[in-house]
Design a protein around this motif. Structure first.
Motif, PDB file in Angstrom:
ATOM      1  N   ARG A 192       0.736  -1.153   0.007  1.00 53.74           N
ATOM      2  CA  ARG A 192       0.078   0.002  -0.083  1.00 53.74           C
ATOM      3  C   ARG A 192       0.924   1.172   0.086  1.00 53.74           C
ATOM      4  NH1 ARG A 192      -3.535   2.207   4.902  1.00 53.74           N
ATOM      5  NH2 ARG A 192      -4.468   4.190   3.868  1.00 53.74           N
ATOM      6  N   TYR A 193       0.502   1.998  -0.834  1.00 53.22           N
ATOM      7  CA  TYR A 193       1.413   3.357  -0.933  1.00 53.22           C
ATOM      8  C   TYR A 193       0.630   4.339   0.024  1.00 53.22           C
ATOM      9  CZ  TYR A 193       3.393   7.772  -2.418  1.00 53.22           C
ATOM     10  OH  TYR A 193       3.837   9.035  -2.658  1.00 53.22           O
ATOM     11  N   LEU A 194       1.812   4.968   0.941  1.00 55.40           N
ATOM     12  CA  LEU A 194       1.317   5.994   1.841  1.00 55.40           C
ATOM     13  C   LEU A 194       2.372   7.351   1.422  1.00 55.40           C
ATOM     14  CD1 LEU A 194       0.942   4.430   5.221  1.00 55.40           C
ATOM     15  CD2 LEU A 194      -0.892   5.342   3.895  1.00 55.40           C
ATOM     16  N   GLY A 195       1.764   8.441   1.165  1.00 60.20           N
ATOM     17  CA  GLY A 195       2.499   9.574   0.830  1.00 60.20           C
ATOM     18  C   GLY A 195       1.767  10.815   1.326  1.00 60.20           C
ATOM     19  N   ARG A 196       2.701  11.798   1.468  1.00 59.97           N
ATOM     20  CA  ARG A 196       2.225  13.039   2.066  1.00 59.97           C
ATOM     21  C   ARG A 196       1.514  14.102   0.960  1.00 59.97           C
ATOM     22  NH1 ARG A 196       3.132  17.890  -0.551  1.00 59.97           N
ATOM     23  NH2 ARG A 196       4.954  16.850  -1.217  1.00 59.97           N
ATOM     24  N   ASP A 197       0.435  14.611   1.882  1.00 60.99           N
ATOM     25  CA  ASP A 197      -0.534  15.189   0.887  1.00 60.99           C
ATOM     26  C   ASP A 197      -0.108  16.659   1.113  1.00 60.99           C
ATOM     27  OD1 ASP A 197      -2.549  13.444  -0.204  1.00 60.99           O
ATOM     28  OD2 ASP A 197      -2.546  12.854   2.213  1.00 60.99           O
ATOM     29  N   VAL A 198       0.400  16.961   2.100  1.00 59.95           N
ATOM     30  CA  VAL A 198       0.489  18.672   2.432  1.00 59.95           C
ATOM     31  C   VAL A 198       1.774  18.979   3.326  1.00 59.95           C
ATOM     32  CG1 VAL A 198      -0.524  20.805   3.363  1.00 59.95           C
ATOM     33  CG2 VAL A 198      -2.003  19.109   2.294  1.00 59.95           C
ATOM     34  N   ILE A 257      -2.595  23.925   7.230  1.00 58.21           N
ATOM     35  CA  ILE A 257      -3.439  23.406   8.035  1.00 58.21           C
ATOM     36  C   ILE A 257      -4.934  23.127   7.530  1.00 58.21           C
ATOM     37  CG2 ILE A 257      -4.545  22.842  10.309  1.00 58.21           C
ATOM     38  CD1 ILE A 257      -1.943  24.200  11.370  1.00 58.21           C
ATOM     39  N   LYS A 258      -5.350  24.355   7.050  1.00 52.68           N
ATOM     40  CA  LYS A 258      -6.788  24.312   6.405  1.00 52.68           C
ATOM     41  C   LYS A 258      -6.822  23.509   5.181  1.00 52.68           C
ATOM     42  CE  LYS A 258     -10.198  27.589   4.670  1.00 52.68           C
ATOM     43  NZ  LYS A 258     -10.688  29.053   4.285  1.00 52.68           N
ATOM     44  N   GLU A 259      -5.692  23.517   4.377  1.00 53.10           N
ATOM     45  CA  GLU A 259      -5.702  22.744   3.063  1.00 53.10           C
ATOM     46  C   GLU A 259      -5.542  21.222   3.558  1.00 53.10           C
ATOM     47  OE1 GLU A 259      -5.144  21.226  -0.927  1.00 53.10           O
ATOM     48  OE2 GLU A 259      -6.069  23.230  -0.147  1.00 53.10           O
ATOM     49  N   ALA A 260      -4.954  21.103   4.643  1.00 51.98           N
ATOM     50  CA  ALA A 260      -4.772  19.462   4.949  1.00 51.98           C
ATOM     51  C   ALA A 260      -6.096  19.020   5.292  1.00 51.98           C
ATOM     52  CB  ALA A 260      -3.885  19.433   6.293  1.00 51.98           C
ATOM     53  N   VAL A 261      -6.927  19.980   6.173  1.00 54.29           N
ATOM     54  CA  VAL A 261      -8.309  19.408   6.596  1.00 54.29           C
ATOM     55  C   VAL A 261      -9.296  19.078   5.559  1.00 54.29           C
ATOM     56  CG1 VAL A 261     -10.395  20.295   7.998  1.00 54.29           C
ATOM     57  CG2 VAL A 261      -8.027  20.636   8.828  1.00 54.29           C
ATOM     58  N   GLU A 262      -9.136  19.959   4.396  1.00 55.12           N
ATOM     59  CA  GLU A 262     -10.059  19.740   3.281  1.00 55.12           C
ATOM     60  C   GLU A 262      -9.740  18.529   2.514  1.00 55.12           C
ATOM     61  OE1 GLU A 262     -12.544  21.759   2.551  1.00 55.12           O
ATOM     62  OE2 GLU A 262     -12.212  22.901   4.379  1.00 55.12           O
ATOM     63  N   GLN A 263      -8.333  18.440   2.550  1.00 56.81           N
ATOM     64  CA  GLN A 263      -7.958  17.159   1.736  1.00 56.81           C
ATOM     65  C   GLN A 263      -8.446  15.917   2.634  1.00 56.81           C
ATOM     66  OE1 GLN A 263      -5.462  16.315  -0.774  1.00 56.81           O
ATOM     67  NE2 GLN A 263      -4.678  18.458  -1.114  1.00 56.81           N
ATOM     68  N   ALA A 264      -8.485  15.837   3.970  1.00 57.76           N
ATOM     69  CA  ALA A 264      -8.722  14.705   4.726  1.00 57.76           C
ATOM     70  C   ALA A 264     -10.406  14.800   4.513  1.00 57.76           C
ATOM     71  CB  ALA A 264      -8.360  14.804   6.153  1.00 57.76           C
ATOM     72  N   TYR A 319     -10.755  13.360   0.544  1.00 60.11           N
ATOM     73  CA  TYR A 319     -10.494  11.967   0.198  1.00 60.11           C
ATOM     74  C   TYR A 319     -10.627  10.996   1.614  1.00 60.11           C
ATOM     75  CZ  TYR A 319      -8.277  14.642  -3.621  1.00 60.11           C
ATOM     76  OH  TYR A 319      -8.243  15.434  -4.810  1.00 60.11           O
ATOM     77  N   GLY A 320     -11.112  11.345   2.510  1.00 51.99           N
ATOM     78  CA  GLY A 320     -11.245  10.404   3.513  1.00 51.99           C
ATOM     79  C   GLY A 320     -10.020  10.189   4.445  1.00 51.99           C
ATOM     80  N   THR A 321      -8.860  10.610   3.997  1.00 57.30           N
ATOM     81  CA  THR A 321      -7.651  10.451   4.792  1.00 57.30           C
ATOM     82  C   THR A 321      -6.600  11.488   4.051  1.00 57.30           C
ATOM     83  OG1 THR A 321      -6.463   8.733   3.558  1.00 57.30           O
ATOM     84  CG2 THR A 321      -7.756   8.185   5.449  1.00 57.30           C
ATOM     85  N   ALA A 322      -5.886  11.916   4.816  1.00 56.53           N
ATOM     86  CA  ALA A 322      -4.683  12.887   4.523  1.00 56.53           C
ATOM     87  C   ALA A 322      -3.562  12.966   5.552  1.00 56.53           C
ATOM     88  CB  ALA A 322      -5.261  14.350   4.349  1.00 56.53           C
ATOM     89  N   ILE A 323      -2.422  12.871   4.945  1.00 58.04           N
ATOM     90  CA  ILE A 323      -1.166  13.052   5.571  1.00 58.04           C
ATOM     91  C   ILE A 323      -0.482  14.626   5.409  1.00 58.04           C
ATOM     92  CG2 ILE A 323       1.214  12.278   6.083  1.00 58.04           C
ATOM     93  CD1 ILE A 323       0.088   9.713   4.881  1.00 58.04           C
ATOM     94  N   ALA A 324      -0.398  15.226   6.445  1.00 55.62           N
ATOM     95  CA  ALA A 324       0.380  16.452   6.587  1.00 55.62           C
ATOM     96  C   ALA A 324       1.634  16.270   7.261  1.00 55.62           C
ATOM     97  CB  ALA A 324      -0.289  17.439   7.206  1.00 55.62           C
ATOM     98  N   ILE A 325       3.006  16.954   6.718  1.00 50.76           N
ATOM     99  CA  ILE A 325       3.971  16.815   7.530  1.00 50.76           C
ATOM    100  C   ILE A 325       4.463  18.561   8.087  1.00 50.76           C
ATOM    101  CG2 ILE A 325       6.605  16.494   7.073  1.00 50.76           C
ATOM    102  CD1 ILE A 325       5.513  14.117   5.414  1.00 50.76           C
ATOM    103  N   GLY A 326       5.043  18.454   8.935  1.00 52.55           N
ATOM    104  CA  GLY A 326       5.454  19.674   9.544  1.00 52.55           C
ATOM    105  C   GLY A 326       6.660  19.540  10.327  1.00 52.55           C
ATOM    106  N   HIS A 327       7.087  20.735  10.919  1.00 47.88           N
ATOM    107  CA  HIS A 327       8.511  20.409  11.950  1.00 47.88           C
ATOM    108  C   HIS A 327       8.406  20.947  13.193  1.00 47.88           C
ATOM    109  CE1 HIS A 327       9.427  20.327   7.694  1.00 47.88           C
ATOM    110  NE2 HIS A 327      10.414  19.489   8.146  1.00 47.88           N
TER     111      HIS A 327
END
Length: 344
Positions: free
Chosen positions: A278-284, A299-306, A309-317
């Motif tokens: 299964r492929y898992l990749g960063r969305d935002v 963050i708003k964009e990540a919420v909209e993606q989730a 599409y049902g799921t989303a992966i966001a990456i920060g620091h």
């Protein structure tokens, strides 16, 4: 007349004898005195010389002790000075390292040649079935210090910590991860253009054995790791041969690779499909640009993606702006469920 002369002779002889006797006694006495004095002087001189020798020995011993004590004091003083200097240098080094890591730019994740370039896009996806709950995974990369963990916890959300492998810059990252229930490892991989590589970064052209040994070492350091995502890696993930070596090794170790998508030409999706993974990749990317408002927009964009599409992966620091933006976004984040990487 004759009688008188005879008497005088007797007197004279008697007197001379007496005088001689007296003189002899006197001479003997004086001689004895001088002999005794001489002998006594010699004895006294001998004793005095002995005392002088003893005194000199004592002086030499005192000087020797004083010299040793002085050397010890000097050595101790030098040691204390060296310890103070070492402590000072350690403090300065720690301060420099902290400053170096205080506000790293997230752009290093995808290393664009153009400073103002946008991050690579997410994978094309199919919208979710209406009515299903949106789930959002927020991964915080580059976790290396206690202050990173404290900042992440201060948000009050189940954020996923991705720890960099130990290095001279952050030697305790594995120990810190061991205190956490779940975590990821942020695997350093070669970028197209990046100069500040982590030690033991995987490079294009590395042998399968070298890659396997590195993953085995990380599994030893992080025994509970089940997910890894790439730190930088734009060159490595876009190289088919490299990923064809890495993904089977991770699969064998029971580790799922999460593609940070640091480059648009990543080969991970097609190789994962080929291997039946299964492929898992960063969305935002949350903080590819500085500023709290910029992060809040992401963050708003990540919420909209989730939601879409049902799921989303966001990456920060674990940066100040990112942490503050997450705290200020509790309202919008409540529209989805924040979950761990194993929950999607």
């Amino acid at each position: 007349m004759h009688k008188y002369q005879r008497s005088s002779k007797l007197f004279t002889r008697s007197a001379v004898t007496k005088i001689i006797w007296i003189l002899s006694v006197l001479i003997a006495t004086i001689g004895a005195f001088f002999i005794g004095y001489f002998l006594g002087f010699q004895q006294a001189e001998k004793e005095l010389r002995h005392e002088r020798e003893q005194t000199q020995k004592l002086i030499d011993q005192i000087q020797s002790i004083a010299k040793i004590d002085e050397m010890n004091v000097t050595a101790s003083s030098k040691a204390q000075t060296q310890d103070k200097e070492i402590d000072r240098l350690k403090t300065e080094l720690k301060s420099l390292l902290l400053k170096e890591r205080e506000a790293p730019s997230a752009r290093h994740e995808y290393a664009p040649k153009e400073p103002k370039a946008s991050p690579p896009p997410s994978e094309k996806r199919i919208p979710r079935v209406s009515g299903t709950e949106g789930k959002l995974v927020i991964i915080i990369d580059d976790v290396s210090y206690e202050r990173d963990i404290a900042a992440i916890r201060s948000v009050g959300l189940p954020l996923v910590m991705s720890f960099l492998p130990p290095s001279p810059r952050h030697p305790e990252s594995a120990q810190l991860a061991a205190k956490e229930g779940t975590y990821m490892v942020h695997l350093p991989m070669e970028a197209v253009s990046f100069t500040d590589e982590e030690p033991e970064t995987l490079h294009v052209g590395d042998s399968e054995e070298k890659i396997a040994n590195r993953i085995a070492e990380l599994k030893r350091l992080y025994p509970h790791v089940h997910y890894m995502n790439n730190h930088t890696g734009s060159k490595f993930t876009s190289d088919t041969a490299s990923m064809e070596k890495l993904l089977p090794i991770l699969k064998k170790e029971g580790i799922v690779f999460v593609d940070s998508r640091t480059i648009g030409t990543t080969k991970v999706p097609e190789i994962a499909k080929k291997l039946g993974l299964r492929y898992l990749g960063r969305d935002v990317f949350l903080d590819h640009e500085d500023g709290v408002e910029n992060v809040k927009r992401q963050i708003k964009e990540a919420v909209e993606q989730a939601k879409k599409y049902g799921t989303a992966i966001a990456i920060g620091h674990p940066r100040k702006d990112t942490i503050e933006a997450l705290k200020q976004s509790c309202g919008i984040l409540s529209q989805v469920k924040i979950v761990g990487i194993g929950d999607i």
